[in-house]
Write a protein that holds these residues in place. Structure first.
Motif, PDB file in Angstrom:
ATOM      1  N   LEU A 184       0.839  -1.195   0.000  1.00 22.07           N
ATOM      2  CA  LEU A 184       0.000   0.000   0.000  1.00 22.07           C
ATOM      3  C   LEU A 184       0.875   1.246   0.000  1.00 22.07           C
ATOM      4  CD1 LEU A 184      -2.592  -1.143   2.687  1.00 22.07           C
ATOM      5  CD2 LEU A 184      -2.619  -1.575   0.229  1.00 22.07           C
ATOM      6  N   ASN A 185       0.307   2.373  -0.397  1.00 20.71           N
ATOM      7  CA  ASN A 185       1.069   3.615  -0.366  1.00 20.71           C
ATOM      8  C   ASN A 185       0.941   4.276   1.015  1.00 20.71           C
ATOM      9  OD1 ASN A 185      -1.330   5.296  -0.375  1.00 20.71           O
ATOM     10  ND2 ASN A 185      -1.523   4.869  -2.568  1.00 20.71           N
ATOM     11  N   GLY A 186       1.479   5.461   1.169  1.00 15.18           N
ATOM     12  CA  GLY A 186       1.537   6.089   2.488  1.00 15.18           C
ATOM     13  C   GLY A 186       0.285   6.825   2.906  1.00 15.18           C
ATOM     14  N   PHE A 215     -12.086  11.808  -2.870  1.00 13.46           N
ATOM     15  CA  PHE A 215     -11.189  11.686  -1.710  1.00 13.46           C
ATOM     16  C   PHE A 215      -9.790  11.273  -2.174  1.00 13.46           C
ATOM     17  CE2 PHE A 215     -15.511  10.892  -0.316  1.00 13.46           C
ATOM     18  CZ  PHE A 215     -15.628  11.713   0.792  1.00 13.46           C
ATOM     19  N   PRO A 216      -9.138  12.110  -2.999  1.00 12.95           N
ATOM     20  CA  PRO A 216      -7.831  11.737  -3.556  1.00 12.95           C
ATOM     21  C   PRO A 216      -6.725  11.647  -2.516  1.00 12.95           C
ATOM     22  CG  PRO A 216      -8.335  14.039  -4.026  1.00 12.95           C
ATOM     23  CD  PRO A 216      -9.588  13.447  -3.452  1.00 12.95           C
ATOM     24  N   GLN A 217      -6.957  12.234  -1.333  1.00 19.85           N
ATOM     25  CA  GLN A 217      -5.933  12.202  -0.281  1.00 19.85           C
ATOM     26  C   GLN A 217      -5.925  10.882   0.481  1.00 19.85           C
ATOM     27  OE1 GLN A 217      -8.877  13.646  -0.276  1.00 19.85           O
ATOM     28  NE2 GLN A 217      -9.421  14.581   1.683  1.00 19.85           N
ATOM     29  N   TYR A 218      -6.874   9.999   0.175  1.00 22.82           N
ATOM     30  CA  TYR A 218      -6.965   8.683   0.822  1.00 22.82           C
ATOM     31  C   TYR A 218      -6.751   7.586  -0.216  1.00 22.82           C
ATOM     32  CZ  TYR A 218      -9.045  11.126   4.790  1.00 22.82           C
ATOM     33  OH  TYR A 218      -9.259  11.973   5.858  1.00 22.82           O
ATOM     34  N   GLN A 219      -6.341   6.419   0.257  1.00 21.02           N
ATOM     35  CA  GLN A 219      -6.328   5.232  -0.590  1.00 21.02           C
ATOM     36  C   GLN A 219      -7.466   4.306  -0.133  1.00 21.02           C
ATOM     37  OE1 GLN A 219      -2.929   2.539  -0.056  1.00 21.02           O
ATOM     38  NE2 GLN A 219      -2.415   3.592   1.851  1.00 21.02           N
ATOM     39  N   PHE A 220      -8.101   3.661  -1.084  1.00 18.99           N
ATOM     40  CA  PHE A 220      -9.198   2.743  -0.792  1.00 18.99           C
ATOM     41  C   PHE A 220      -8.660   1.316  -0.838  1.00 18.99           C
ATOM     42  CE2 PHE A 220     -11.159   6.627  -2.000  1.00 18.99           C
ATOM     43  CZ  PHE A 220     -12.376   6.677  -1.328  1.00 18.99           C
TER      44      PHE A 220
END
Length: 368
Positions: A184-186, A215-220
Motif C-alpha cells: 500500500l502507499n503512504g 477523496f484523492p488524499q486517501y487510498q481505498f
C-alpha cells in the motif's frame, strides 16, 4: 464428549472456532465433526464435512434456484449425524438449515445446543416454537435477546458477544508496517468491506468506489473475502484502489474510516473503533419481499439495533448513492460526527459486556 457442530457462514466459522477452543479447554475428551470453514479446521486439525462457501445462499431468489442442493445437503447431514453418533449437536445461527437438523437430532435423543440465535426478533418469530420443542439450551450473544426469548417462554442464557473475545486477543499493529507489507502507499486508508458473495461484492464495490475521486488524499483498500479468489478483485485494483485478503481486522485497525455492507461486519468495525457507513442494496424483488416479511425494525445494522438508536448512518437501497456516500464519508473522516460515533462505540462495548463469551458458552455446554 462427541460434538457435531454446524456453522453455515464466515461469521459462524469464526465464533464456532473460538467455541471449539473453549470446549477443548473445558472438556479434555472433546471430539469434533463439523460443517464450517478454515478457522474451525485449524482448531480441529482436519477439514469440515462441508465448507460454508458451498452452503451460503443469500436472498429469496438464490435460495429458490438452489433449493435442490439445499435439500440434498440437509439429507446428507442427517445421514452423517446418524453415522457419527454425536452426544451433543451445536448449531450456530443459519436457521433455515439448522432448525431442520435440530428437529431430526432431538427425535433421536441427541442433546441440542443453539449458539448464536437466529434473528427471530426481526422476522419469522414463529420459529421460536421450534426452538422451544427441539433445543435444549439457547445461548444468545445480544443483550436484548434474553428478554425476547423470555417473552416466549424460553430460558435463554446471555453469554456475551464473542467478538469481544476476538478483539481483546488482537496484538498491537503498526499501520506503516502493515502498509509496507501489503504493497500500500503512504496515504490514510478508507476500508471497503463489500461482503463475501460474488454477486453482492460486485454490486457493492461499484457504488463504494464511485466516491474515490472525491477523496484523492486517501487510498481505498478492499477487504477480500476468503471465499473469493484474488483474481476476482483484480478488475477493481488501480493506483489508488488496493486489495488485501484474509486480513480484515488488521486492515480496519489501520483505517481512518470504512464503508461496510450490512451484516456482522458492521459490529466488528465498531468494536475495532473505526467510524463507518453501513451500506445495503439488494435486488428490487428481494427488497420488496423482505420489507413484507421483516418485522417493523427501525434499523438494519447490529450496532444500531443493539444501541436502539442511530449510532452509524445506514444507506439502504436508493439512499445508497454516490452523493449520499460522499456527504456521510466526509462527516466521519473529521469533525463532531466522528467524535460522537467513537464515543458511542465505547458505550456499545459496555452494553455488550466483557470478554469471555466462548468460555461461558463452553461451560454451559459441558457442565449443563
Amino acid at each position: 464428549m462427541k460434538y457435531y457442530i454446524i456453522a453455515g457462514e464466515a461469521s459462524g466459522d469464526l465464533h464456532a472456532s473460538n467455541l471449539m477452543k473453549a470446549l477443548k479447554h473445558e472438556d479434555s475428551q472433546a471430539e469434533f465433526r463439523f460443517w464450517g470453514g478454515d478457522l474451525m479446521a485449524e482448531v480441529a486439525g482436519f477439514p469440515p464435512v462441508k465448507h460454508y462457501r458451498d452452503l451460503a445462499f443469500m436472498g429469496f431468489l438464490e435460495v429458490a434456484k438452489n433449493l435442490k442442493t439445499i435439500l440434498q445437503n440437509i439429507q446428507f447431514c442427517k445421514q452423517d449425524i446418524v453415522s457419527w453418533k454425536p452426544e451433543t449437536l451445536i448449531l450456530v445461527d443459519y436457521p433455515a438449515f439448522n432448525l431442520r437438523i435440530a428437529e431430526f437430532a432431538k427425535a433421536r435423543g441427541i442433546r441440542v445446543i443453539y449458539y448464536i440465535s437466529p434473528q427471530l426478533w426481526a422476522w419469522k418469530e414463529g420459529r421460536v416454537e421450534k426452538i422451544k420443542k427441539f433445543v435444549d439450551e439457547m445461548l444468545v450473544i445480544l443483550p436484548f435477546e434474553k428478554g425476547f426469548y423470555k417473552g416466549h417462554g424460553v430460558d435463554a442464557h446471555f453469554v456475551g458477544h464473542p467478538l469481544l473475545d476476538v478483539v481483546s486477543e488482537l496484538h498491537p499493529i503498526n499501520s506503516e508496517v502493515f502498509k509496507k507489507e501489503n504493497g500500500l502507499n503512504g496515504k490514510e486508508i478508507i476500508a471497503l468491506l463489500p461482503g463475501s458473495r460474488e454477486q453482492e461484492v460486485n454490486k457493492m464495490l461499484q457504488i463504494m468506489l464511485s466516491v474515490r475521486d472525491s477523496f484523492p488524499q486517501y487510498q481505498f483498500v478492499i477487504a477480500g473475502a476468503p471465499s473469493l479468489p484474488k483474481e476476482f478483485y483484480e478488475k477493481y485494483v488501480d493506483d489508488n484502489v488496493h486489495f488485501v485478503s484474509n486480513k480484515t481486522y488488521d486492515l480496519l485497525r489501520c483505517s481512518k474510516a470504512a464503508l461496510v455492507t450490512s451484516g456482522t461486519a458492521t459490529l466488528e468495525t465498531a468494536l475495532l473503533n473505526v467510524p463507518e457507513i453501513v451500506c445495503y442494496r439488494s435486488s428490487r424483488i428481494s427488497y420488496e419481499i423482505g420489507k413484507r416479511v421483516v418485522k417493523n425494525l427501525r434499523f438494519i445494522s447490529l450496532v444500531n439495533l443493539i444501541m436502539d438508536e442511530e449510532v452509524v448512518t445506514e444507506l439502504i437501497q436508493d439512499e445508497l448513492n454516490t452523493k449520499n456516500l460522499i456527504r456521510e464519508l466526509s462527516a466521519i473522516l473529521e469533525g463532531d460526527k466522528r467524535d460522537r460515533m467513537l464515543a458511542d462505540f465505547a458505550r456499545l462495548r459496555k452494553k455488550l459486556g466483557g470478554s469471555g463469551a466462548s468460555a461461558q458458552a463452553a461451560a454451559i455446554i459441558v457442565n449443563g
